[in-house]
Design a protein around this motif. Structure first.
Motif, PDB file in Angstrom:
ATOM      1  N   SER A  99       8.835   8.882   4.039  1.00 57.03           N
ATOM      2  CA  SER A  99       8.175  10.084   4.093  1.00 57.03           C
ATOM      3  C   SER A  99       6.713   9.770   4.557  1.00 57.03           C
ATOM      4  N   ARG A 100       6.057  11.068   4.796  1.00 58.45           N
ATOM      5  CA  ARG A 100       4.455  10.734   5.254  1.00 58.45           C
ATOM      6  C   ARG A 100       3.821  10.665   3.830  1.00 58.45           C
ATOM      7  N   LEU A 101       2.934   9.833   3.890  1.00 51.40           N
ATOM      8  CA  LEU A 101       1.986   9.344   2.790  1.00 51.40           C
ATOM      9  C   LEU A 101       1.369  10.660   2.133  1.00 51.40           C
ATOM     10  N   PRO A 102       1.182  10.922   1.085  1.00 53.69           N
ATOM     11  CA  PRO A 102       0.375  12.041   0.585  1.00 53.69           C
ATOM     12  C   PRO A 102      -1.057  11.760   0.626  1.00 53.69           C
ATOM     13  N   VAL A 103      -1.368  10.429   0.943  1.00 52.78           N
ATOM     14  CA  VAL A 103      -2.854  10.488   1.040  1.00 52.78           C
ATOM     15  C   VAL A 103      -3.222   9.766   2.446  1.00 52.78           C
ATOM     16  N   SER A 104      -4.214   9.844   2.693  1.00 57.02           N
ATOM     17  CA  SER A 104      -4.676   9.086   4.278  1.00 57.02           C
ATOM     18  C   SER A 104      -6.103   8.683   4.135  1.00 57.02           C
ATOM     19  N   VAL A 105      -6.521   7.759   4.896  1.00 53.17           N
ATOM     20  CA  VAL A 105      -7.861   7.342   5.073  1.00 53.17           C
ATOM     21  C   VAL A 105      -8.476   8.449   6.055  1.00 53.17           C
ATOM     22  N   PRO A 106      -9.579   8.888   5.561  1.00 58.15           N
ATOM     23  CA  PRO A 106     -10.419   9.883   5.867  1.00 58.15           C
ATOM     24  C   PRO A 106     -10.760   9.493   7.665  1.00 58.15           C
ATOM     25  N   ALA A 107     -10.660  10.443   8.353  1.00 56.61           N
ATOM     26  CA  ALA A 107     -11.233  10.445   9.700  1.00 56.61           C
ATOM     27  C   ALA A 107     -12.876  10.621   9.902  1.00 56.61           C
ATOM     28  N   ILE A 108     -13.369   9.983  10.850  1.00 57.05           N
ATOM     29  CA  ILE A 108     -14.662  10.083  11.087  1.00 57.05           C
ATOM     30  C   ILE A 108     -15.191  10.537  12.459  1.00 57.05           C
ATOM     31  N   GLY A 151      -5.743  -0.025  -0.899  1.00 60.88           N
ATOM     32  CA  GLY A 151      -6.658  -1.200  -0.448  1.00 60.88           C
ATOM     33  C   GLY A 151      -6.475  -2.446  -1.327  1.00 60.88           C
ATOM     34  N   VAL A 152      -6.415  -2.493  -2.583  1.00 56.08           N
ATOM     35  CA  VAL A 152      -6.427  -3.405  -3.511  1.00 56.08           C
ATOM     36  C   VAL A 152      -5.088  -4.014  -3.329  1.00 56.08           C
ATOM     37  N   ALA A 153      -3.928  -3.158  -3.546  1.00 57.93           N
ATOM     38  CA  ALA A 153      -2.392  -3.518  -3.112  1.00 57.93           C
ATOM     39  C   ALA A 153      -2.137  -4.262  -1.951  1.00 57.93           C
ATOM     40  N   GLY A 154      -2.698  -3.637  -0.916  1.00 58.41           N
ATOM     41  CA  GLY A 154      -2.639  -4.388   0.490  1.00 58.41           C
ATOM     42  C   GLY A 154      -3.080  -5.918   0.532  1.00 58.41           C
ATOM     43  N   MET A 155      -4.373  -5.867  -0.285  1.00 56.77           N
ATOM     44  CA  MET A 155      -5.120  -7.214   0.014  1.00 56.77           C
ATOM     45  C   MET A 155      -4.129  -8.282  -0.949  1.00 56.77           C
ATOM     46  N   ALA A 211       0.947  -1.378  -0.147  1.00 58.92           N
ATOM     47  CA  ALA A 211       0.012   0.044  -0.032  1.00 58.92           C
ATOM     48  C   ALA A 211       0.948   1.345  -0.131  1.00 58.92           C
ATOM     49  N   THR A 212       1.820   1.243   0.799  1.00 57.62           N
ATOM     50  CA  THR A 212       2.842   2.428   0.597  1.00 57.62           C
ATOM     51  C   THR A 212       3.339   2.613  -0.650  1.00 57.62           C
ATOM     52  N   GLY A 213       3.761   1.510  -1.496  1.00 62.21           N
ATOM     53  CA  GLY A 213       4.533   1.720  -2.722  1.00 62.21           C
ATOM     54  C   GLY A 213       3.571   2.369  -3.715  1.00 62.21           C
ATOM     55  N   VAL A 214       2.200   1.956  -3.594  1.00 58.18           N
ATOM     56  CA  VAL A 214       1.290   2.717  -4.435  1.00 58.18           C
ATOM     57  C   VAL A 214       1.146   4.149  -3.989  1.00 58.18           C
ATOM     58  N   ALA A 215       0.890   4.527  -2.746  1.00 58.69           N
ATOM     59  CA  ALA A 215       0.734   5.962  -2.408  1.00 58.69           C
ATOM     60  C   ALA A 215       2.169   6.694  -2.721  1.00 58.69           C
ATOM     61  N   LEU A 216       3.383   6.243  -2.603  1.00 56.28           N
ATOM     62  CA  LEU A 216       4.615   6.997  -2.888  1.00 56.28           C
ATOM     63  C   LEU A 216       5.016   6.975  -4.233  1.00 56.28           C
ATOM     64  N   PHE A 217       4.627   6.280  -5.095  1.00 55.99           N
ATOM     65  CA  PHE A 217       5.073   6.125  -6.413  1.00 55.99           C
ATOM     66  C   PHE A 217       3.880   6.290  -7.602  1.00 55.99           C
ATOM     67  N   VAL A 218       2.560   6.416  -7.188  1.00 60.11           N
ATOM     68  CA  VAL A 218       1.518   6.483  -8.007  1.00 60.11           C
ATOM     69  C   VAL A 218       0.941   7.797  -7.974  1.00 60.11           C
ATOM     70  N   GLN A 219       0.841   8.369  -8.932  1.00 58.57           N
ATOM     71  CA  GLN A 219       0.132   9.900  -8.681  1.00 58.57           C
ATOM     72  C   GLN A 219      -1.341   9.550  -8.886  1.00 58.57           C
ATOM     73  N   GLY A 220      -2.056  10.675  -8.666  1.00 57.83           N
ATOM     74  CA  GLY A 220      -3.573  10.597  -8.916  1.00 57.83           C
ATOM     75  C   GLY A 220      -4.303  11.202  -7.706  1.00 57.83           C
ATOM     76  N   PRO A 221      -5.680  11.349  -7.832  1.00 59.22           N
ATOM     77  CA  PRO A 221      -6.420  11.820  -6.525  1.00 59.22           C
ATOM     78  C   PRO A 221      -6.698  10.861  -5.612  1.00 59.22           C
ATOM     79  N   THR A 222      -6.909  11.439  -4.562  1.00 59.39           N
ATOM     80  CA  THR A 222      -7.115  10.692  -3.295  1.00 59.39           C
ATOM     81  C   THR A 222      -8.273   9.614  -3.558  1.00 59.39           C
ATOM     82  N   TRP A 223      -9.346  10.015  -4.221  1.00 55.55           N
ATOM     83  CA  TRP A 223     -10.379   8.789  -4.257  1.00 55.55           C
ATOM     84  C   TRP A 223     -10.044   7.784  -5.389  1.00 55.55           C
ATOM     85  N   VAL A 224      -8.604   7.893  -5.954  1.00 56.33           N
ATOM     86  CA  VAL A 224      -8.287   6.863  -7.021  1.00 56.33           C
ATOM     87  C   VAL A 224      -7.277   5.929  -6.131  1.00 56.33           C
TER      88      VAL A 224
END
Length: 351
Positions: free
Chosen positions: A181-190, A121-125, A102-115
Motif C-alpha cells: 500500500s502507499r506509504l503514509p509518509v513521504s520525503v517532502p518535495a522541493i 532513513g536510519v533503517a535504510g542505512m 524503510a518500508t517496514g518502518v513506514a508501514l508498522f511504526v506509528q508516529g508523526p512524519t518528522w519522527v
C-alpha cells in the motif's frame, strides 16, 4: 637516431586521465551515431529530441533529477569501496534491502512524519550495512572475494522485495498489484515532484570528498587502498578500515533505497531499484572513485537514461540504449589503461 617507446606509469596524470575519459565518452557517442545512421535514423534529429525533451521542459528536468538521485547514492557506495581497493558489486541488493527496511518502518511504526522519516532513513542505512556485512567479514577474515559475495546477495534482496510486495505486505485494498500500500509518509518535495533526495546526495558527496581529502581517516583509506602491505607496515588498521568503509558503502546504498521508496515511488514494489545499483558501478568507474566526480558522472548517466526513455518513445529499442552505456564503459576502460602510458623519446646507442 631517436627511438620512440611506450612506458607504463603506475599512476596516470589527472589531466591525461580526464582527457582520455572525455574522449572515450565522445567516441562512444560517435559510434552510436554511426550505428543509428546505418540503421536509417538521423542521429542529429534524435539527439535534438533528447536534448529538448530533457532540458526544454520542467517535466524533463524533474525526471532528470529523480534519475540523478539513486545514481548518486549507488555511485558513492561503489566509489567509496573502490577507495580502499574493494569492489562493492552489491549496491543493487543494499539499495533493495534499504528500501525494504524503510518500508517496514513506514508501514508498522506509528508516529508523526518528522519522527518516522528520520527513522526510515536510519533503517535504510542499517539495512544496507547489514546486507553487506557478510561479504565484508568474509573478505576481511577469510579473504573471500567480495565480487562474488556482494553480487550473489543482490538476487536474494531482489527476490525478498518481490516476495513481500506480492505476499505479506501486498496492498490489502486490492487497488494495486505486486506492490505494498502507499506509504503514509513521504520525503517532502522541493520543486514539482522532486524531493530532498538529490540535495542530500549532493551534500553527502561533498562531505565524503572533504573527509577523504583532508582527514587522517581519508589518508589512511587512500594508503590502504593503494598499498595494503605498506599500510600494515606503517601500523595502519587496514582490516578495521576495510570493514568500516564497506559498511558505510552499504549504508549509503541503503539510504538511496529509502529515498527512492519514500520520495519517488511512494510504495515498495519489485524492481524498485531499476538496475540503479549496477549503473552505479559505471558511475563510480567513470568518476575514478572520486566523490565529486560521482556527481558529474551520475548527472551524465541520468541524461543518458532519460534520453533512453525518449529514444524508446521514438522507436529505438531498449537494446540500443543499453549498448550505448556498454560502449561508454568499454571505451572508458580502454581510455583508463591508455592514460597510464607515456611516450618516451630515447637516443639509440651507436653500434
Amino acid at each position: 637516431m631517436n627511438q620512440i617507446r611506450l612506458q607504463r606509469m603506475p599512476i596516470a596524470a589527472p589531466r591525461v586521465a580526464f582527457a582520455f575519459r572525455v574522449a572515450s565518452v565522445v567516441l562512444a557517442l560517435v559510434t552510436t551515431a554511426i550505428a543509428l545512421s546505418i540503421s536509417g535514423r538521423s542521429p542529429i534529429e534524435l539527439g535534438a529530441k533528447v536534448i529538448s525533451s530533457t532540458f526544454g521542459s520542467s517535466f524533463g528536468l524533474e525526471d532528470l533529477a529523480l534519475l540523478f538521485s539513486p545514481l548518486v547514492y549507488c555511485g558513492l557506495a561503489v566509489a567509496l569501496a573502490l577507495r580502499i581497493g574493494a569492489w562493492n558489486i552489491g549496491a543493487e541488493g543494499q539499495f533493495n534491502f534499504g528500501a525494504f527496511c524503510a518500508t517496514g518502518v513506514a508501514l508498522f511504526v506509528q508516529g508523526p512524519t518528522w519522527v518516522i522519516l528520520p527513522l526510515m532513513g536510519v533503517a535504510g542505512m542499517i539495512g544496507g550495512a547489514l546486507w553487506i556485512l557478510i561479504p565484508t567479514l568474509a573478505r576481511a577474515y577469510a579473504d573471500v572475494s567480495e565480487l562474488i559475495t556482494t553480487l550473489l546477495m543482490n538476487f536474494v534482496a531482489m527476490l525478498l522485495v518481490y516476495w513481500v510486495a506480492t505476499g505479506p505486505w501486498l496492498d490489502p485494498s486490492g487497488m494495486a498489484l505486486a506492490t505494498t500500500s502507499r506509504l503514509p509518509v513521504s520525503v517532502p518535495a522541493i520543486w514539482g515532484i522532486v524531493h530532498w533526495g538529490p540535495l542530500v546526495g549532493i551534500f553527502l558527496a561533498i562531505t565524503l570528498a572533504l573527509f577523504v581529502t583532508y582527514t587522517r581517516w581519508g589518508y589512511e583509506v587512500r594508503i590502504a587502498g593503494a598499498n595494503p602491505g605498506a599500510a600494515r607496515y606503517a601500523g595502519m588498521p587496514v582490516k578495521t578500515q576495510l570493514i568500516g568503509i564497506m559498511l558505510l558503502s552499504g549504508a549509503i546504498a541503503g539510504l538511496g533505497g529509502m529515498m527512492e521508496v519514500a520520495g519517488t515511488v511512494g510504495r515498495l514494489q519489485g524492481g524498485i531499484s531499476n538496475n540503479y545499483g549496477y549503473i552505479g558501478i559505471m558511475v563510480a568507474v567513470l568518476a575514478r572513485a572520486a566523490p565529486i566526480g560521482v556527481l558529474a558522472t551520475a548527472f551524465f548517466m541520468a541524461v543518458l537514461l532519460n534520453g533512453g526513455i525518449v529514444l524508446q518513445s521514438q522507436g529505438v529499442t531498449t537494446h540500443t540504449v543499453l549498448a550505448v552505456t556498454g560502449l561508454i564503459l568499454l571505451y572508458a576502460a580502454i581510455g583508463d589503461e591508455m592514460a597510464h602510458y607515456k611516450i618516451l623519446h630515447t637516443k639509440a646507442k651507436d653500434a
